[in-house]
Design a protein around this motif. Structure first.
Motif, PDB file in Angstrom:
ATOM      1  N   LEU A  87       1.783 -11.918  -7.327  1.00 15.16           N
ATOM      2  CA  LEU A  87       2.477 -10.635  -7.425  1.00 15.16           C
ATOM      3  C   LEU A  87       1.609  -9.389  -7.221  1.00 15.16           C
ATOM      4  CD1 LEU A  87       5.089 -11.299 -10.228  1.00 15.16           C
ATOM      5  CD2 LEU A  87       5.481 -11.056  -7.780  1.00 15.16           C
ATOM      6  N   PRO A  88       0.357  -9.330  -7.667  1.00 13.31           N
ATOM      7  CA  PRO A  88      -0.408  -8.090  -7.477  1.00 13.31           C
ATOM      8  C   PRO A  88      -0.594  -7.692  -6.009  1.00 13.31           C
ATOM      9  CG  PRO A  88      -1.512  -9.498  -9.063  1.00 13.31           C
ATOM     10  CD  PRO A  88      -0.391 -10.294  -8.460  1.00 13.31           C
ATOM     11  N   PHE A  89      -0.371  -8.603  -5.089  1.00 11.30           N
ATOM     12  CA  PHE A  89      -0.566  -8.318  -3.677  1.00 11.30           C
ATOM     13  C   PHE A  89       0.715  -7.893  -2.965  1.00 11.30           C
ATOM     14  CE2 PHE A  89      -3.714 -11.584  -4.849  1.00 11.30           C
ATOM     15  CZ  PHE A  89      -4.853 -10.815  -4.692  1.00 11.30           C
ATOM     16  N   MET A  90       1.800  -7.886  -3.684  1.00  8.62           N
ATOM     17  CA  MET A  90       3.082  -7.583  -3.058  1.00  8.62           C
ATOM     18  C   MET A  90       3.262  -6.084  -2.879  1.00  8.62           C
ATOM     19  SD  MET A  90       4.230 -10.574  -2.534  1.00  8.62           S
ATOM     20  CE  MET A  90       5.837 -10.157  -1.945  1.00  8.62           C
ATOM     21  N   MET A  91       3.979  -5.745  -1.844  1.00 11.41           N
ATOM     22  CA  MET A  91       4.346  -4.364  -1.579  1.00 11.41           C
ATOM     23  C   MET A  91       5.700  -4.096  -2.240  1.00 11.41           C
ATOM     24  SD  MET A  91       2.025  -3.173   0.636  1.00 11.41           S
ATOM     25  CE  MET A  91       2.612  -2.075   1.889  1.00 11.41           C
ATOM     26  N   GLU A  92       5.968  -2.833  -2.523  1.00  8.04           N
ATOM     27  CA  GLU A  92       7.301  -2.463  -2.990  1.00  8.04           C
ATOM     28  C   GLU A  92       8.173  -2.259  -1.764  1.00  8.04           C
ATOM     29  OE1 GLU A  92       9.496   0.738  -5.851  1.00  8.04           O
ATOM     30  OE2 GLU A  92       7.554  -0.101  -6.369  1.00  8.04           O
ATOM     31  N   ILE A  93       9.349  -2.862  -1.786  1.00  7.96           N
ATOM     32  CA  ILE A  93      10.244  -2.811  -0.634  1.00  7.96           C
ATOM     33  C   ILE A  93      11.550  -2.160  -1.041  1.00  7.96           C
ATOM     34  CG2 ILE A  93      11.587  -4.215   1.001  1.00  7.96           C
ATOM     35  CD1 ILE A  93       9.276  -6.270   0.847  1.00  7.96           C
ATOM     36  N   GLY A  94      12.011  -1.242  -0.212  1.00 11.82           N
ATOM     37  CA  GLY A  94      13.319  -0.627  -0.390  1.00 11.82           C
ATOM     38  C   GLY A  94      14.209  -1.010   0.782  1.00 11.82           C
ATOM     39  N   ILE A  95      15.433  -1.400   0.471  1.00 13.35           N
ATOM     40  CA  ILE A  95      16.409  -1.733   1.515  1.00 13.35           C
ATOM     41  C   ILE A  95      17.543  -0.729   1.382  1.00 13.35           C
ATOM     42  CG2 ILE A  95      17.987  -3.473   2.431  1.00 13.35           C
ATOM     43  CD1 ILE A  95      16.126  -5.589   1.079  1.00 13.35           C
ATOM     44  N   TYR A  96      17.779  -0.004   2.455  1.00 13.09           N
ATOM     45  CA  TYR A  96      18.748   1.080   2.438  1.00 13.09           C
ATOM     46  C   TYR A  96      19.987   0.666   3.217  1.00 13.09           C
ATOM     47  CZ  TYR A  96      14.575   3.286   0.799  1.00 13.09           C
ATOM     48  OH  TYR A  96      13.451   3.571   0.073  1.00 13.09           O
ATOM     49  N   GLU A  97      21.156   0.867   2.608  1.00  7.47           N
ATOM     50  CA  GLU A  97      22.433   0.472   3.206  1.00  7.47           C
ATOM     51  C   GLU A  97      22.436  -1.026   3.531  1.00  7.47           C
ATOM     52  OE1 GLU A  97      24.633   2.644   2.876  1.00  7.47           O
ATOM     53  OE2 GLU A  97      23.438   4.456   2.749  1.00  7.47           O
ATOM     54  N   GLU A 112       0.319   2.424  -6.017  1.00  5.00           N
ATOM     55  CA  GLU A 112      -0.316   3.713  -5.769  1.00  5.00           C
ATOM     56  C   GLU A 112       0.637   4.656  -5.050  1.00  5.00           C
ATOM     57  OE1 GLU A 112      -2.763   3.536  -1.692  1.00  5.00           O
ATOM     58  OE2 GLU A 112      -3.484   2.094  -3.161  1.00  5.00           O
ATOM     59  N   ASP A 113       0.358   5.934  -5.173  1.00  9.69           N
ATOM     60  CA  ASP A 113       1.128   6.935  -4.449  1.00  9.69           C
ATOM     61  C   ASP A 113       0.443   7.207  -3.119  1.00  9.69           C
ATOM     62  OD1 ASP A 113       2.950   7.256  -6.516  1.00  9.69           O
ATOM     63  OD2 ASP A 113       1.733   8.784  -7.499  1.00  9.69           O
ATOM     64  N   GLY A 114       1.183   7.653  -2.168  1.00 11.61           N
ATOM     65  CA  GLY A 114       0.611   7.981  -0.874  1.00 11.61           C
ATOM     66  C   GLY A 114       1.705   8.183   0.146  1.00 11.61           C
TER      67      GLY A 114
END
Length: 144
Positions: A87-97, A112-114
């Motif tokens: 899990l620490p290597f996973m990216m946050e993913i957003g799925i829109y619509e 992290e922010d960026g």
């Protein structure tokens, strides 16, 4: 950074560490698989961290066959982690619509922010949306 730029970076490296949920690029992407083949022949060192899954086991077998590696080399180069440790290597993913044919999936570092965001292709976005819906239904037992 583009995929072409990433390939150029990897081409110059003497050691490559890969954290991959599926080994997609190393076994299914022609440009990367050719590069890995050449690099292995030039003694570039590869180390992989992958999650323990049926798909990874199949892809490691494919990797072994594609690159002609021994079981000892596979054992030396691959660390197979329990999915919770991955899990620490996973990216946050957003799925829109996600219920639309025009859905969009994006990823960003989860810790992290960026300003760096990856926008996935339409096909990948649709596949992610389908996977999200299937997992939601499996565990929540309702349609999303």
């Amino acid at each position: 950074m583009t995929l072409k730029q990433l390939i150029q970076l990897e081409d110059k490296a003497k050691e490559v560490w890969v954290i991959s949920p599926t080994l997609h690029y190393d076994v299914a992407n022609k440009d990367f698989s050719e590069l890995v083949s050449v690099n292995l022949g030039q003694k570039t060192k590869y180390k992989y961290i992958v999650p323990a899954s049926k798909e990874i086991n199949e892809h490691i077998d494919l990797y072994k066959n594609i690159y002609g590696l021994s079981e000892a080399e596979i054992q030396q180069n691959f660390l197979i982690l329990a999915e919770a440790d991955f899990l620490p290597f996973m990216m946050e993913i957003g799925i829109y619509e996600g219920n639309s044919d025009d859905c969009v999936a994006c990823a960003a570092p989860g810790l992290e922010d960026g300003d760096d965001v990856i926008k996935f292709s339409k096909k990948t976005s649709q596949n992610m949306a389908q996977s999200f819906k299937a997992i939601w239904k499996k565990y929540k037992r309702v349609e999303i």
